[in-house]
Design an enzyme around this catalytic site. Structure first.
Site, mmCIF file in Angstrom:
data_model
loop_
_atom_site.group_PDB
_atom_site.id
_atom_site.type_symbol
_atom_site.label_atom_id
_atom_site.label_comp_id
_atom_site.label_asym_id
_atom_site.label_seq_id
_atom_site.Cartn_x
_atom_site.Cartn_y
_atom_site.Cartn_z
ATOM 1 N N HIS A 88 0.825 -1.221 -0.058
ATOM 2 C CA HIS A 88 0.053 -0.144 0.096
ATOM 3 C C HIS A 88 0.853 1.295 -0.142
ATOM 4 O O HIS A 88 2.139 1.206 0.414
ATOM 5 C CB HIS A 88 -0.958 0.017 1.398
ATOM 6 C CG HIS A 88 -1.834 -1.069 1.428
ATOM 7 N ND1 HIS A 88 -1.803 -1.996 2.630
ATOM 8 C CD2 HIS A 88 -2.865 -1.509 0.656
ATOM 9 C CE1 HIS A 88 -2.742 -2.822 2.430
ATOM 10 N NE2 HIS A 88 -3.230 -2.700 1.366
ATOM 11 N N HIS A 90 1.059 4.574 1.938
ATOM 12 C CA HIS A 90 0.857 4.947 3.130
ATOM 13 C C HIS A 90 0.819 6.494 3.272
ATOM 14 O O HIS A 90 1.930 7.247 2.651
ATOM 15 C CB HIS A 90 1.514 4.532 4.571
ATOM 16 C CG HIS A 90 0.935 3.024 4.657
ATOM 17 N ND1 HIS A 90 0.489 2.720 5.936
ATOM 18 C CD2 HIS A 90 1.128 1.899 3.915
ATOM 19 C CE1 HIS A 90 0.182 1.484 5.852
ATOM 20 N NE2 HIS A 90 0.369 0.799 4.478
ATOM 21 N N HIS A 106 -3.281 4.304 5.578
ATOM 22 C CA HIS A 106 -3.352 4.133 4.238
ATOM 23 C C HIS A 106 -3.567 5.802 3.519
ATOM 24 O O HIS A 106 -4.293 6.561 4.197
ATOM 25 C CB HIS A 106 -4.271 3.231 3.404
ATOM 26 C CG HIS A 106 -4.156 1.954 3.627
ATOM 27 N ND1 HIS A 106 -4.936 0.987 2.992
ATOM 28 C CD2 HIS A 106 -3.069 1.219 4.262
ATOM 29 C CE1 HIS A 106 -4.351 -0.273 3.468
ATOM 30 N NE2 HIS A 106 -3.070 -0.057 4.354
ATOM 31 N N HIS A 114 -11.671 1.385 3.237
ATOM 32 C CA HIS A 114 -10.442 0.601 2.496
ATOM 33 C C HIS A 114 -11.126 -0.684 1.628
ATOM 34 O O HIS A 114 -12.209 -1.234 1.769
ATOM 35 C CB HIS A 114 -9.850 -0.237 3.487
ATOM 36 C CG HIS A 114 -8.828 -1.353 2.880
ATOM 37 N ND1 HIS A 114 -7.516 -0.759 2.401
ATOM 38 C CD2 HIS A 114 -9.026 -2.651 2.721
ATOM 39 C CE1 HIS A 114 -7.061 -1.987 1.973
ATOM 40 N NE2 HIS A 114 -8.001 -3.057 2.109
ATOM 41 N N HIS A 123 -9.255 3.192 -1.094
ATOM 42 C CA HIS A 123 -8.209 4.369 -0.831
ATOM 43 C C HIS A 123 -7.344 4.466 -2.087
ATOM 44 O O HIS A 123 -7.162 3.383 -2.699
ATOM 45 C CB HIS A 123 -7.268 3.918 0.411
ATOM 46 C CG HIS A 123 -7.790 3.482 1.537
ATOM 47 N ND1 HIS A 123 -7.237 2.797 2.619
ATOM 48 C CD2 HIS A 123 -9.059 3.953 2.224
ATOM 49 C CE1 HIS A 123 -8.414 2.779 3.718
ATOM 50 N NE2 HIS A 123 -9.229 3.452 3.325
ATOM 51 N N ASP A 126 -4.596 2.052 -1.913
ATOM 52 C CA ASP A 126 -4.889 0.411 -1.967
ATOM 53 C C ASP A 126 -4.022 -0.156 -3.418
ATOM 54 O O ASP A 126 -4.646 0.637 -4.515
ATOM 55 C CB ASP A 126 -6.219 0.114 -1.897
ATOM 56 C CG ASP A 126 -6.756 0.385 -0.540
ATOM 57 O OD1 ASP A 126 -6.288 0.656 0.429
ATOM 58 O OD2 ASP A 126 -8.123 0.571 -0.436
ATOM 59 N N HIS A 163 3.119 -5.586 3.641
ATOM 60 C CA HIS A 163 2.786 -5.965 4.769
ATOM 61 C C HIS A 163 2.964 -7.370 4.841
ATOM 62 O O HIS A 163 3.256 -8.185 3.822
ATOM 63 C CB HIS A 163 1.105 -5.952 4.738
ATOM 64 C CG HIS A 163 0.780 -4.287 5.015
ATOM 65 N ND1 HIS A 163 0.457 -3.912 6.451
ATOM 66 C CD2 HIS A 163 0.794 -3.373 4.313
ATOM 67 C CE1 HIS A 163 0.054 -2.633 6.329
ATOM 68 N NE2 HIS A 163 0.025 -2.502 4.922
ATOM 69 N N ARG A 180 3.654 -4.711 9.431
ATOM 70 C CA ARG A 180 4.441 -4.039 8.359
ATOM 71 C C ARG A 180 5.937 -4.566 8.405
ATOM 72 O O ARG A 180 6.627 -4.538 9.174
ATOM 73 C CB ARG A 180 4.259 -2.443 8.452
ATOM 74 C CG ARG A 180 2.947 -1.918 8.473
ATOM 75 C CD ARG A 180 2.955 -0.609 9.141
ATOM 76 N NE ARG A 180 1.554 -0.135 9.103
ATOM 77 C CZ ARG A 180 1.203 0.992 9.397
ATOM 78 N NH1 ARG A 180 2.003 2.053 9.189
ATOM 79 N NH2 ARG A 180 -0.276 1.401 9.471
#
Length: 188
Positions: A88, A90, A106, A114, A123, A126, A163, A180
């Site tokens: 993602h 962030h 995000h 999300h 998002h 995403d 992730h 993460r």
């Protein structure tokens, strides 16, 4: 696996990006060519993130290139655990190990829920899951429809995060993607 990646990428884009737009009026303030087509992005509308894991080991690079309707996201990553992993963008350009929580949530300037499977999503940060083989190396090309490179450079910047597990594409706020494991600051 390639077909699955293409199907996911297609699901993350919207239909207008796949169809020819005939007769749709231009957005006010947006320049178009005589044919009514938006011009190509200006050179230099690019960004790059060098990712590292929690021990500071290089994980690879992700690049962002502006296109007329979104951003082409390309990456070459290594030293990742085999399996599916969420990736993602962030909201904060800060990657402090070991947990990279400083990268915030995000990237979501439009305040959506999300996930591409959420009726109130997705998002802007995403992206499709990565499918990492046993050697820990993966290359990918995604298209992030609606994203703008320049929007990633607000006052606190942005980061790219990998992730521990896959994104389920609907659980708010982060797709139930686990911890993460790698992070990199988006830079021009």
């Amino acid at each position: 696996m390639m077909i699955r990646s293409l199907l996911i990428a297609a699901a993350l884009t919207t239909t207008p990006a796949l169809a020819q737009d005939a007769g749709t009026p231009a957005t006010p303030g947006t320049a178009t060519t005589d044919a009514g087509v938006k011009p190509a992005p200006k050179p230099g509308e690019m960004a790059k993130a060098a990712l590292k894991d929690s021990q500071g080991k290089d994980v690879g690079t992700v690049t962002f290139e502006q296109a007329p309707t979104g951003v082409l996201v390309k990456g070459t990553l290594m030293n990742l655990p085999a399996g599916e992993h969420a990736i993602h963008i962030h909201e904060t350009g800060k990657c402090e190990a070991p947990d990279f929580k400083t990268a915030g949530g995000h990237f979501n300037p439009t305040k959506k829920k999300h996930g591409v499977l959420s009726p109130k999503g997705k998002h802007d940060g995403d992206l499709p899951n990565l499918h990492v083989p046993a050697d820990g190396k993966v290359q990918f090309d995604f298209f992030a429809h609606g994203l703008k490179v320049k929007s990633m450079f607000d006052k606190d910047g942005s980061a790219v995060v990998v992730h521990a597990t896959k994104d389920d594409y609907h659980t708010d706020p982060a797709g139930d993607a686990g911890g993460r494991i790698a992070c990199g600051l988006a830079e021009k």
